[in-house]
Motif scaffolding. Structure first.
Motif, PDB file in Angstrom:
ATOM      1  N   HIS A  63       5.901   4.877   2.210  1.00  0.00           N
ATOM      2  CA  HIS A  63       5.433   4.487   0.870  1.00  0.00           C
ATOM      3  C   HIS A  63       4.891   5.746   0.229  1.00  0.00           C
ATOM      4  O   HIS A  63       3.858   6.262   0.631  1.00  0.00           O
ATOM      5  CB  HIS A  63       4.361   3.408   0.955  1.00  0.00           C
ATOM      6  N   GLY A  78       6.393   1.179  -5.781  1.00  0.00           N
ATOM      7  CA  GLY A  78       6.114   2.218  -6.762  1.00  0.00           C
ATOM      8  C   GLY A  78       7.328   2.787  -7.452  1.00  0.00           C
ATOM      9  O   GLY A  78       7.214   3.765  -8.197  1.00  0.00           O
ATOM     10  N   CYS A  99       0.048  -6.384  -5.192  1.00  0.00           N
ATOM     11  CA  CYS A  99       0.131  -6.192  -6.642  1.00  0.00           C
ATOM     12  C   CYS A  99       0.072  -7.513  -7.384  1.00  0.00           C
ATOM     13  O   CYS A  99      -0.597  -7.623  -8.419  1.00  0.00           O
ATOM     14  CB  CYS A  99       1.425  -5.465  -6.982  1.00  0.00           C
ATOM     15  N   ALA A 139       2.989  10.512  -7.663  1.00  0.00           N
ATOM     16  CA  ALA A 139       1.869   9.682  -8.104  1.00  0.00           C
ATOM     17  C   ALA A 139       1.130  10.398  -9.214  1.00  0.00           C
ATOM     18  O   ALA A 139       0.920  11.619  -9.148  1.00  0.00           O
ATOM     19  CB  ALA A 139       0.911   9.385  -6.938  1.00  0.00           C
ATOM     20  N   SER A 141       5.337  13.089  -2.308  1.00  0.00           N
ATOM     21  CA  SER A 141       5.079  11.839  -3.016  1.00  0.00           C
ATOM     22  C   SER A 141       5.243  12.039  -4.507  1.00  0.00           C
ATOM     23  O   SER A 141       5.390  13.164  -4.996  1.00  0.00           O
ATOM     24  CB  SER A 141       3.662  11.327  -2.712  1.00  0.00           C
ATOM     25  N   GLU A 194       4.768  -3.927  -9.203  1.00  0.00           N
ATOM     26  CA  GLU A 194       4.693  -3.730 -10.650  1.00  0.00           C
ATOM     27  C   GLU A 194       6.060  -3.842 -11.315  1.00  0.00           C
ATOM     28  O   GLU A 194       6.193  -4.366 -12.426  1.00  0.00           O
ATOM     29  CB  GLU A 194       4.079  -2.363 -10.940  1.00  0.00           C
ATOM     30  N   ASN A 209       5.483   6.486  -3.481  1.00  0.00           N
ATOM     31  CA  ASN A 209       5.603   6.464  -4.934  1.00  0.00           C
ATOM     32  C   ASN A 209       4.521   5.594  -5.565  1.00  0.00           C
ATOM     33  O   ASN A 209       4.091   4.598  -4.974  1.00  0.00           O
ATOM     34  CB  ASN A 209       6.975   5.925  -5.345  1.00  0.00           C
ATOM     35  N   CYS A 210       4.131   5.976  -6.750  1.00  0.00           N
ATOM     36  CA  CYS A 210       3.224   5.159  -7.552  1.00  0.00           C
ATOM     37  C   CYS A 210       3.691   5.251  -9.002  1.00  0.00           C
ATOM     38  O   CYS A 210       3.646   6.331  -9.613  1.00  0.00           O
ATOM     39  CB  CYS A 210       1.784   5.647  -7.420  1.00  0.00           C
ATOM     40  N   GLU A 211       4.202   4.145  -9.538  1.00  0.00           N
ATOM     41  CA  GLU A 211       4.699   4.085 -10.914  1.00  0.00           C
ATOM     42  C   GLU A 211       5.674   5.226 -11.213  1.00  0.00           C
ATOM     43  O   GLU A 211       5.559   5.916 -12.233  1.00  0.00           O
ATOM     44  CB  GLU A 211       3.538   4.069 -11.910  1.00  0.00           C
ATOM     45  N   ASN A 212       6.633   5.421 -10.326  1.00  0.00           N
ATOM     46  CA  ASN A 212       7.630   6.471 -10.506  1.00  0.00           C
ATOM     47  C   ASN A 212       8.749   5.965 -11.417  1.00  0.00           C
ATOM     48  O   ASN A 212       9.580   5.151 -11.008  1.00  0.00           O
ATOM     49  CB  ASN A 212       8.186   6.892  -9.144  1.00  0.00           C
TER      50      ASN A 212
END
Length: 377
Positions: free
Chosen positions: A167, A204, A42, A132, A130, A238, A169-172
């Motif tokens: 892994h 994330g 990132c 996302a 997940s 992030e 999560n994405c922008e949780n």
């Protein structure tokens, strides 16, 4: 030296904003016992690692060069992960990483002997759940190649590993959604996790987002760690650098073909690729939600659909005017490219004491060298 003296395009990292995020990370660590390793996929701008290192425990990678960078410039724990290692990759990083996490059982079996006695061994598991926003970034999407799924797991291999990585999560930004995932993992894999030394919960998790309940997250992480007697890791990227960095550009032309378009000296394709990939419009410091004047903020690349956003302004834009494209650090500088031979943005850091440090700059020789180094004649 004032910012107007810097030639655009350029990135400006704000140290104070970075420290605000890092203080939240520190609070999470102290309350939960979790260790945090920076996700270099990132953000890898090592010229500001002096700010970040005192707050985190190390770095984690997605490829062999990131392992080397983390080892050389960040220190602390160096975690090595890749979706697909070659044997040369493994040999190259085995002596400089503290943990090596394999993506598949076949890679674990093939290369375990190369790292035995050198690094702690881990395996990525795919929990099948997940969080996302887009399918492209969903680690548990259909036919995912990321991690070993429960129904394919060779259970005796837990005797040959020290830890696992999830892994998922994405922008949780939803702490309750994350806790629900954590509970699912505990239910499905708990008996196996009890045999391990450590568990990484990946990245994330947007715990620095305004209003995020850090204390609630910390309590859940602490409970999980104590229940399974493992050291927990998170891999923030992030979350560490969000809202710290602007991409500063200049309006070089204004055209009107049904809508006014301000063309700037930058491009999403070259300098802010995720804007294009995920179709997520950028935000501008100078924009006004109810402004009278609307413009497409278009790039200077030849790609027809390459634009940053549509924005409104209180006053008409002018050629030569500067615009600040907000939140331009994560998955941005690591994806810079030379498409169209555009000038690469320089990188600066606005330090807390008021001075501006030059972190990096590029010129024509850098562009030329990436394309060829030797002539065939």
């Amino acid at each position: 030296m004032t910012n107007t003296a810097f030639r655009t395009p350029y990135f400006m990292i704000n140290e104070d904003k970075l420290i605000d995020n890092l203080e939240k990370a520190k609070r999470l660590k102290e309350a939960s016992g979790v260790k945090l390793v920076l996700a270099l996929k990132c953000f890898s701008t090592w010229g500001v690692f002096d700010i970040i290192k005192p707050y985190l425990d190390g770095s984690t990678s997605s490829g062999p060069y990131e392992v080397k960078l983390g080892h050389e410039t960040f220190g602390g724990e160096t975690h090595a992960y890749s979706v697909g290692y070659s044997e040369d990759d493994v040999r190259e990083v085995a002596d400089i990483c503290d943990k090596m996490i394999f993506n598949s059982q076949s890679q674990l079996h093939a290369y375990h002997h190369l790292i035995e006695g050198k690094a702690s061994v881990g395996l990525r598991l795919n929990p099948g759940v997940s969080f996302a926003g887009q399918d492209l970034a969903d680690p548990a999407r259909q036919f995912s190649r990321l991690g070993v799924q429960m129904d394919h797991l060779d259970l005796p291999l837990f005797d040959s590993i020290d830890g696992v990585m999830f892994h998922m999560n994405c922008e949780n930004k939803d702490v309750d959604a994350f806790i629900a995932l954590l509970d699912t993992i505990s239910q499905r894999f708990g008996a196996y996790l009890d045999q391990l030394e450590w568990v990484s919960l990946g990245g994330g998790v947007f715990f620095t987002w305004p209003g995020y309940d850090i204390d609630k997250l910390a309590a859940a992480l602490k409970d999980f760690s104590e229940k399974h007697q493992v050291q927990l890791y998170l891999e923030p990227g992030e979350a560490i650098i969000t809202q710290t960095t602007d991409l500063v550009v200049t309006v070089v032309d204004i055209v009107d073909n049904g809508k006014k378009t301000a063309i700037v000296d930058s491009a999403t394709e070259a300098h802010r690729l995720d804007t294009l990939i995920y179709n997520e419009p950028a935000s501008l410091l100078e924009a006004s939600e109810n402004g009278e004047y609307e413009y497409i903020i278009g790039s200077c690349s030849c790609l027809a659909g390459d634009q940053f956003c549509v924005a409104r302004f209180d006053e008409p834009l002018k050629i030569g005017q500067r615009l600040h494209i907000l939140d331009s650090a994560g998955y941005t500088m690591v994806k810079l490219n030379w498409f169209n031979g555009l000038r690469m943005p320089s990188v600066y850091c606005q330090r807390s004491h008021g001075e501006v440090d030059k972190i990096n700059e590029f010129d024509y020789s850098d562009f030329k060298r990436t394309l060829s180094r030797w002539s065939t004649h």
